[in-house]
Design a protein around this motif. Sequence first.
Motif, PDB file in Angstrom:
ATOM      1  N   PRO A 141      32.403  11.704   8.641  1.00  0.00           N
ATOM      2  CA  PRO A 141      33.225  12.867   8.962  1.00  0.00           C
ATOM      3  C   PRO A 141      33.757  12.867  10.395  1.00  0.00           C
ATOM      4  O   PRO A 141      34.846  13.335  10.653  1.00  0.00           O
ATOM      5  CB  PRO A 141      32.302  14.055   8.718  1.00  0.00           C
ATOM      6  CG  PRO A 141      30.965  13.522   8.498  1.00  0.00           C
ATOM      7  CD  PRO A 141      31.046  12.063   8.282  1.00  0.00           C
ATOM      8  N   PHE A 142      33.003  12.355  11.340  1.00  0.00           N
ATOM      9  CA  PHE A 142      33.458  12.326  12.725  1.00  0.00           C
ATOM     10  C   PHE A 142      33.702  10.897  13.187  1.00  0.00           C
ATOM     11  O   PHE A 142      33.631  10.600  14.372  1.00  0.00           O
ATOM     12  CB  PHE A 142      32.449  13.015  13.623  1.00  0.00           C
ATOM     13  CG  PHE A 142      32.236  14.451  13.268  1.00  0.00           C
ATOM     14  CD1 PHE A 142      33.247  15.373  13.442  1.00  0.00           C
ATOM     15  CD2 PHE A 142      31.044  14.877  12.720  1.00  0.00           C
ATOM     16  CE1 PHE A 142      33.069  16.688  13.096  1.00  0.00           C
ATOM     17  CE2 PHE A 142      30.852  16.190  12.376  1.00  0.00           C
ATOM     18  CZ  PHE A 142      31.873  17.107  12.568  1.00  0.00           C
ATOM     19  N   PHE A 143      33.961   9.987  12.251  1.00  0.00           N
ATOM     20  CA  PHE A 143      34.261   8.580  12.471  1.00  0.00           C
ATOM     21  C   PHE A 143      33.081   7.776  13.012  1.00  0.00           C
ATOM     22  O   PHE A 143      33.211   6.594  13.250  1.00  0.00           O
ATOM     23  CB  PHE A 143      35.472   8.397  13.397  1.00  0.00           C
ATOM     24  CG  PHE A 143      36.715   8.996  12.850  1.00  0.00           C
ATOM     25  CD1 PHE A 143      37.304   8.465  11.724  1.00  0.00           C
ATOM     26  CD2 PHE A 143      37.284  10.100  13.448  1.00  0.00           C
ATOM     27  CE1 PHE A 143      38.461   9.014  11.203  1.00  0.00           C
ATOM     28  CE2 PHE A 143      38.431  10.662  12.938  1.00  0.00           C
ATOM     29  CZ  PHE A 143      39.007  10.117  11.817  1.00  0.00           C
ATOM     30  N   PHE A 144      31.956   8.365  13.239  1.00  0.00           N
ATOM     31  CA  PHE A 144      30.792   7.612  13.683  1.00  0.00           C
ATOM     32  C   PHE A 144      29.493   8.115  13.076  1.00  0.00           C
ATOM     33  O   PHE A 144      28.460   7.478  13.227  1.00  0.00           O
ATOM     34  CB  PHE A 144      30.671   7.643  15.222  1.00  0.00           C
ATOM     35  CG  PHE A 144      30.410   9.010  15.782  1.00  0.00           C
ATOM     36  CD1 PHE A 144      29.118   9.487  15.935  1.00  0.00           C
ATOM     37  CD2 PHE A 144      31.457   9.812  16.161  1.00  0.00           C
ATOM     38  CE1 PHE A 144      28.876  10.735  16.446  1.00  0.00           C
ATOM     39  CE2 PHE A 144      31.230  11.071  16.690  1.00  0.00           C
ATOM     40  CZ  PHE A 144      29.938  11.528  16.831  1.00  0.00           C
ATOM     41  N   LEU A 145      29.504   9.217  12.379  1.00  0.00           N
ATOM     42  CA  LEU A 145      28.306   9.807  11.801  1.00  0.00           C
ATOM     43  C   LEU A 145      28.329   9.608  10.286  1.00  0.00           C
ATOM     44  O   LEU A 145      29.019  10.337   9.582  1.00  0.00           O
ATOM     45  CB  LEU A 145      28.249  11.297  12.139  1.00  0.00           C
ATOM     46  CG  LEU A 145      27.060  12.075  11.628  1.00  0.00           C
ATOM     47  CD1 LEU A 145      25.802  11.630  12.361  1.00  0.00           C
ATOM     48  CD2 LEU A 145      27.278  13.547  11.826  1.00  0.00           C
ATOM     49  N   PRO A 146      27.607   8.600   9.759  1.00  0.00           N
ATOM     50  CA  PRO A 146      27.629   8.397   8.303  1.00  0.00           C
ATOM     51  C   PRO A 146      26.773   9.438   7.579  1.00  0.00           C
ATOM     52  O   PRO A 146      25.616   9.664   7.925  1.00  0.00           O
ATOM     53  CB  PRO A 146      27.052   6.997   8.130  1.00  0.00           C
ATOM     54  CG  PRO A 146      26.212   6.782   9.332  1.00  0.00           C
ATOM     55  CD  PRO A 146      26.816   7.586  10.448  1.00  0.00           C
ATOM     56  N   VAL A 147      27.379  10.071   6.586  1.00  0.00           N
ATOM     57  CA  VAL A 147      26.684  11.080   5.779  1.00  0.00           C
ATOM     58  C   VAL A 147      26.890  10.706   4.326  1.00  0.00           C
ATOM     59  O   VAL A 147      28.001  10.389   3.905  1.00  0.00           O
ATOM     60  CB  VAL A 147      27.247  12.493   6.045  1.00  0.00           C
ATOM     61  CG1 VAL A 147      26.531  13.521   5.194  1.00  0.00           C
ATOM     62  CG2 VAL A 147      27.137  12.848   7.505  1.00  0.00           C
ATOM     63  N   ARG A 148      25.820  10.737   3.560  1.00  0.00           N
ATOM     64  CA  ARG A 148      25.948  10.434   2.137  1.00  0.00           C
ATOM     65  C   ARG A 148      26.520  11.625   1.390  1.00  0.00           C
ATOM     66  O   ARG A 148      26.286  12.780   1.738  1.00  0.00           O
ATOM     67  CB  ARG A 148      24.589  10.061   1.566  1.00  0.00           C
ATOM     68  CG  ARG A 148      24.122   8.747   2.120  1.00  0.00           C
ATOM     69  CD  ARG A 148      22.949   8.240   1.406  1.00  0.00           C
ATOM     70  NE  ARG A 148      22.552   6.997   2.053  1.00  0.00           N
ATOM     71  CZ  ARG A 148      21.723   6.163   1.548  1.00  0.00           C
ATOM     72  NH1 ARG A 148      21.180   6.413   0.382  1.00  0.00           N
ATOM     73  NH2 ARG A 148      21.406   5.072   2.189  1.00  0.00           N
ATOM     74  N   VAL A 149      27.242  11.308   0.347  1.00  0.00           N
ATOM     75  CA  VAL A 149      27.940  12.332  -0.415  1.00  0.00           C
ATOM     76  C   VAL A 149      26.957  13.282  -1.082  1.00  0.00           C
ATOM     77  O   VAL A 149      27.244  14.466  -1.225  1.00  0.00           O
ATOM     78  CB  VAL A 149      28.886  11.660  -1.436  1.00  0.00           C
ATOM     79  CG1 VAL A 149      29.444  12.649  -2.413  1.00  0.00           C
ATOM     80  CG2 VAL A 149      30.008  10.958  -0.721  1.00  0.00           C
ATOM     81  N   LYS A 150      25.779  12.803  -1.448  1.00  0.00           N
ATOM     82  CA  LYS A 150      24.824  13.692  -2.128  1.00  0.00           C
ATOM     83  C   LYS A 150      24.377  14.828  -1.225  1.00  0.00           C
ATOM     84  O   LYS A 150      24.151  15.938  -1.688  1.00  0.00           O
ATOM     85  CB  LYS A 150      23.634  12.907  -2.670  1.00  0.00           C
ATOM     86  CG  LYS A 150      22.777  12.234  -1.650  1.00  0.00           C
ATOM     87  CD  LYS A 150      21.664  11.460  -2.333  1.00  0.00           C
ATOM     88  CE  LYS A 150      20.917  10.590  -1.365  1.00  0.00           C
ATOM     89  NZ  LYS A 150      19.908   9.797  -2.039  1.00  0.00           N
ATOM     90  N   TYR A 151      24.286  14.586   0.090  1.00  0.00           N
ATOM     91  CA  TYR A 151      23.904  15.654   1.008  1.00  0.00           C
ATOM     92  C   TYR A 151      25.050  16.646   1.197  1.00  0.00           C
ATOM     93  O   TYR A 151      24.823  17.855   1.280  1.00  0.00           O
ATOM     94  CB  TYR A 151      23.467  15.072   2.350  1.00  0.00           C
ATOM     95  CG  TYR A 151      22.290  14.136   2.215  1.00  0.00           C
ATOM     96  CD1 TYR A 151      21.136  14.529   1.566  1.00  0.00           C
ATOM     97  CD2 TYR A 151      22.339  12.849   2.717  1.00  0.00           C
ATOM     98  CE1 TYR A 151      20.065  13.675   1.413  1.00  0.00           C
ATOM     99  CE2 TYR A 151      21.281  11.977   2.583  1.00  0.00           C
ATOM    100  CZ  TYR A 151      20.138  12.397   1.924  1.00  0.00           C
ATOM    101  OH  TYR A 151      19.090  11.545   1.782  1.00  0.00           O
ATOM    102  N   LEU A 152      26.271  16.146   1.239  1.00  0.00           N
ATOM    103  CA  LEU A 152      27.425  17.046   1.309  1.00  0.00           C
ATOM    104  C   LEU A 152      27.546  17.868   0.031  1.00  0.00           C
ATOM    105  O   LEU A 152      27.938  19.036   0.071  1.00  0.00           O
ATOM    106  CB  LEU A 152      28.695  16.248   1.554  1.00  0.00           C
ATOM    107  CG  LEU A 152      28.818  15.558   2.913  1.00  0.00           C
ATOM    108  CD1 LEU A 152      30.064  14.704   2.956  1.00  0.00           C
ATOM    109  CD2 LEU A 152      28.809  16.560   4.032  1.00  0.00           C
TER     110      LEU A 152
END
Length: 130
Positions: free
Chosen positions: A62-73
């Motif tokens: 989301p901020f080009f450097f913070l990977p977040v998995r879709v399941k958490y979103l």
Amino acid sequence: MCETWSCTTALARKFGKYAISNLMMYIVAFMAMVYALVMLMPVNLSLFLGFALLYPDFRVNPFFFLPVRVKYLAMIDAAGLLVSFVMRTASTRIALMMALLNVLLFFVGNLIQRIKSAYRHYKWKKSFRE
């Protein structure tokens, strides 16, 4: 209301009545677009939930450097849908139920398959512990 009137009269004096009528047209179009986005939000969020059911380990930056998995979103999305369901009117509740019914109809097979797979994996791990 008074602020809107004073702003539009000041702008009309500065730019003329033709520019203000165009400005008002843009403001009305913007308000209609925001209304459409708000009314279609349950549909968009249900599509995102469907994507999260199919690809839970997909990563988004989301901020080009913070990977977040879709399941958490998707968990955050589901919590927001639950809050909207509790706090909103009956028509919004119906729209939310229809959007979630869409997810259940098209993705319930995949969800059942994941639950069975997780249960088999749990039984397999439990057999090694004993």
